[in-house]
Design an enzyme around this catalytic site. Structure first.
Site, mmCIF file in Angstrom:
data_model
loop_
_atom_site.group_PDB
_atom_site.id
_atom_site.type_symbol
_atom_site.label_atom_id
_atom_site.label_comp_id
_atom_site.label_asym_id
_atom_site.label_seq_id
_atom_site.Cartn_x
_atom_site.Cartn_y
_atom_site.Cartn_z
ATOM 1 N N GLY A 70 0.807 -1.215 0.000
ATOM 2 C CA GLY A 70 0.000 0.000 0.000
ATOM 3 C C GLY A 70 0.839 1.262 0.000
ATOM 4 N N THR A 71 1.906 1.246 0.747
ATOM 5 C CA THR A 71 2.747 2.452 0.838
ATOM 6 C C THR A 71 3.307 2.819 -0.532
ATOM 7 O OG1 THR A 71 3.321 1.900 3.111
ATOM 8 C CG2 THR A 71 4.800 3.424 1.964
ATOM 9 N N GLN A 180 -7.626 -0.214 3.670
ATOM 10 C CA GLN A 180 -8.446 -0.707 4.789
ATOM 11 C C GLN A 180 -9.850 -1.117 4.347
ATOM 12 O OE1 GLN A 180 -7.697 -1.364 7.970
ATOM 13 N NE2 GLN A 180 -5.600 -0.634 7.876
ATOM 14 N N SER A 200 -3.535 -3.495 -0.602
ATOM 15 C CA SER A 200 -2.394 -4.253 -0.084
ATOM 16 C C SER A 200 -2.867 -5.603 0.450
ATOM 17 C CB SER A 200 -1.777 -3.414 1.041
ATOM 18 O OG SER A 200 -0.713 -4.090 1.632
ATOM 19 N N HIS A 202 -1.803 -7.862 2.575
ATOM 20 C CA HIS A 202 -1.726 -8.369 3.951
ATOM 21 C C HIS A 202 -2.879 -7.909 4.831
ATOM 22 C CE1 HIS A 202 0.008 -4.921 6.384
ATOM 23 N NE2 HIS A 202 0.292 -4.469 5.173
ATOM 24 N N THR A 238 11.975 -7.562 -10.527
ATOM 25 C CA THR A 238 11.522 -8.935 -10.742
ATOM 26 C C THR A 238 10.212 -9.194 -10.006
ATOM 27 O OG1 THR A 238 13.789 -9.670 -11.009
ATOM 28 C CG2 THR A 238 12.177 -11.374 -10.467
ATOM 29 N N CYS A 326 1.584 2.093 12.611
ATOM 30 C CA CYS A 326 2.779 2.797 12.159
ATOM 31 C C CYS A 326 3.184 3.867 13.156
ATOM 32 C CB CYS A 326 2.521 3.448 10.816
ATOM 33 S SG CYS A 326 1.442 2.475 9.807
#
Ligand code: PLP
Length: 386
Positions: A70-71, A180, A200, A202, A238, A326
């Site tokens: 996401g970042t 989210q 993202s 995860h 890659t 974070c």
């Protein structure tokens, strides 16, 4: 007993996802860019994954760009769009909200050092960006509007469709950080009419370190990672084949099982809220309860330091978070709680509990029992209660 209530920070990889990924670490380990059969088998898996992900968000295959999470997707959306379209249109104004994740906030601050004006839209006390506030802030210099679909601290859902409509009416592009949102909301990029969207894996029971930037056909941000020809030369490096395969399987399962999981998660969250409201005095639930993802409860416990409560709960085997993962460990009050008007002096007593598909009502009962004990003990020790 151990209870994990930090699903907004990250989720465990679903067993079925793990099994789908496994062969791509061992048997099918080729570089997806290689011409030989090892490479081609890997490339076919990446291609399938891209198709699955595109279908889940109603996008085209060619609109999906893999990133490291996401970042990176957020950085790319902001910096790539700002740089490219300032050059093309001369527009140099970016609008975002006051409650974004640091990946967006820091990216727009970075652009403000490079010739861009930035507006942070305030939110109402429920934690929602009101469309009329965007309408007032937008100008013919605005190049990009970026507003998150769901907030990571208080879980509030933003009116993305209306906001995107306003951006477009003024000739600006619209990006949403849906990191989210993906686990509990059907994100149809055509219906929402967004130009870019980040997510993202995860956060929806997929692996860490892999995400997507959706970029609508015809929209052309600057390249982000310059290098090889991967991702149609837009993002070199890659391809992480097992992670891409895992993300696709995780998203497919998420969309397929969403209604059922949302019902379980909401039942657990609501049971938690019911009990703490009745059994723990002097608390405040932060953010709108009407427009909110099912798995979030953000609670301020007056007269208590959130960090002490977090540690007490940790000793009882309970994992949750103060503010966003974070910013844990920072003494700054949460910018999200400040934006919704939580007084600074009590903001430090705020904890985010986030519920997931593995949370049971028995887990919730254990957490509330431990929470009551910890809150009572800490309040007895607190100078604020004397
Ligand atoms: N955006 C939001 C709203 C988030 O909650 C997060 C992670 O917590 C991110 C972006 C960053 O995503 P990643 O951890 O994949 O870099």
């Amino acid at each position: 007993m151990k209870v994990y209530l930090d699903y907004a920070a990250t989720t465990p990889v679903d067993d079925r996802v793990f099994e789908a990924m496994r062969p791509y670490y061992t048997d099918v380990f080729g570089n997806a860019n290689s011409v030989h059969s090892y490479g081609q088998e890997a490339a076919a898996a990446v291609d399938n994954a891209r198709r699955t992900i595109a279908e889940c968000i109603n996008a085209k295959r060619t609109e999906i760009y893999f990133t490291s999470g996401g970042t990176e997707a957020d950085n790319w959306a902001i910096k790539g769009m700002a740089v490219r379209y300032k050059a093309v249109t001369g527009r140099n104004h970016i609008i975002t909200s006051a409650i974004e994740h640091p990946a967006i906030i820091e990216s727009v601050k970075y652009m403000s050092k490079h010739g861009f004006d930035v507006t942070f839209l305030p939110v109402d006390e429920g934690g929602i960006v009101r469309p009329e506030v965007l309408e007032k802030a937008i100008t013919d210099k605005t190049v990009l509007v970026s507003v998150m679909a769901a907030n990571n601290e208080i879980g509030t859902i933003q009116p993305i469709k209306e906001l995107a409509k306003i951006a477009h009416a003024h000739g600006a592009f619209f990006h949403t950080d849906a990191v989210q949102a993906m686990s509990s909301m059907k994100m149809d990029v055509r219906d929402l009419d967004v130009d870019l969207m980040s997510f993202s894996a995860h956060k929806f029971y997929g692996p860490k370190g892999i995400g997507v930037l959706f970029v609508k056909s015809g929209v052309k941000p600057d390249k982000f990672m310059i290098g090889g020809h991967q991702e149609r030369t837009m993002r070199g490096g890659t391809t992480n084949v097992p992670a891409v395969v895992g993300m696709a399987e995780a998203l497919r399962l998420t969309v397929k099982e969403m209604d059922e999981n949302n019902a379980t998660i909401k039942a657990a969250r609501d049971h938690f809220l019911d009990r703490i409201r009745k059994e723990i005095p002097n608390i405040r639930i932060n953010g709108s309860l009407d427009s909110r993802v099912p798995g979030n409860a953000n609670v301020t416990f007056e007269y208590i330091e959130g960090e002490s409560l977090l540690l007490s709960l940790d000793l009882a085997g309970i994992a949750c978070s103060s503010g966003s993962a974070c910013s844990s460990g920072s003494l700054e009050p949460s910018h999200v709680l400040m934006a919704i008007g939580v007084p600074v002096e009590i903001s430090h007593g705020s904890i985010r509990f986030s519920f997931g598909k593995h949370t049971t009502l028995a887990d919730v009962d254990y957490v509330v029992d431990e929470l009551k004990k910890a809150v009572e003990r800490l309040r007895k020790m607190s100078p604020l209660t004397r």
